[in-house]
Scaffold this motif. Structure first.
Motif, PDB file in Angstrom:
ATOM      1  N   SER A  17       0.826  -1.205   0.000  1.00  0.00           N
ATOM      2  CA  SER A  17       0.000   0.000   0.000  1.00  0.00           C
ATOM      3  C   SER A  17       0.858   1.252   0.000  1.00  0.00           C
ATOM      4  N   VAL A  64      -8.971   0.398 -10.858  1.00  0.00           N
ATOM      5  CA  VAL A  64      -8.550   0.639  -9.471  1.00  0.00           C
ATOM      6  C   VAL A  64      -9.711   0.542  -8.481  1.00  0.00           C
ATOM      7  N   ARG A  67      -9.776  -0.995  -4.812  1.00  0.00           N
ATOM      8  CA  ARG A  67      -8.410  -1.018  -4.267  1.00  0.00           C
ATOM      9  C   ARG A  67      -7.942   0.375  -3.851  1.00  0.00           C
ATOM     10  N   MET A  83      -3.874   3.767  -1.774  1.00  0.00           N
ATOM     11  CA  MET A  83      -3.740   2.713  -2.765  1.00  0.00           C
ATOM     12  C   MET A  83      -3.378   1.414  -2.056  1.00  0.00           C
ATOM     13  N   ASN A  84      -4.260   0.449  -2.128  1.00  0.00           N
ATOM     14  CA  ASN A  84      -4.053  -0.861  -1.504  1.00  0.00           C
ATOM     15  C   ASN A  84      -3.972  -1.942  -2.576  1.00  0.00           C
ATOM     16  N   SER A  85      -3.461  -3.086  -2.189  1.00  0.00           N
ATOM     17  CA  SER A  85      -3.359  -4.233  -3.103  1.00  0.00           C
ATOM     18  C   SER A  85      -2.715  -3.819  -4.426  1.00  0.00           C
ATOM     19  N   LEU A  86      -1.627  -3.134  -4.327  1.00  0.00           N
ATOM     20  CA  LEU A  86      -0.976  -2.608  -5.523  1.00  0.00           C
ATOM     21  C   LEU A  86      -0.449  -3.715  -6.421  1.00  0.00           C
ATOM     22  N   LYS A  87      -0.500  -3.443  -7.724  1.00  0.00           N
ATOM     23  CA  LYS A  87      -0.061  -4.394  -8.738  1.00  0.00           C
ATOM     24  C   LYS A  87       1.053  -3.748  -9.575  1.00  0.00           C
ATOM     25  N   ASP A  90       0.188  -0.922 -11.809  1.00  0.00           N
ATOM     26  CA  ASP A  90      -0.112   0.394 -11.234  1.00  0.00           C
ATOM     27  C   ASP A  90       1.101   1.317 -11.299  1.00  0.00           C
TER      28      ASP A  90
END
Length: 124
Positions: A17, A64, A67, A83-87, A90
């Motif tokens: 995050s 997004v 998330r 911003m959570n559960s970033l990929k 992103d």
């Protein structure tokens, strides 16, 4: 004139995050909607999230939603992007934007002021 300064970017592992902040200054800021956009290398700048002046209307890009969370503190003249559960997808430079109108907008052309951007890098 409105000045926007982003902060909070950095390097994070996938699943992690980050919280971006955008501090606004200038006498014309009051009453305007705010937004976050991002631009990855070789791609156009794309919409991420927007919030109206009161904070009661929020829109997110499909990529997004669920998330990321946009919020604002009008006393501090600051807008946030949690911003959570970033990929890895992103990864981009994230830009804060402000518009003179109170209504939220997902259109890049709808914004009058832009920050310099902050880099977000998500490693796999």
């Amino acid at each position: 004139q409105v000045q926007l300064v982003e902060s909070g970017g950095g390097l994070v592992q996938a699943g992690g995050s980050l919280r971006l902040s955008c501090a606004a200054s200038g006498r014309t800021f009051s009453g305007g909607a705010m937004g976050w956009f991002r631009q990855a290398p070789g791609k156009e700048r794309e919409f991420v999230a927007t919030i109206n002046w009161s904070g009661g209307t929020l829109y997110y890009a499909v990529s997004v939603k669920g998330r990321f969370t946009i919020s604002r503190d009008n006393v501090k003249n600051t807008v946030y992007l949690q911003m959570n559960s970033l990929k890895p997808e992103d990864t981009a430079v994230y830009y804060c934007a402000a518009r003179r109108f109170t209504a939220a907008s997902d259109s890049r052309d709808g914004y009058d002021y832009w920050g310099q951007g902050t880099q977000v890098t998500v490693s796999s």
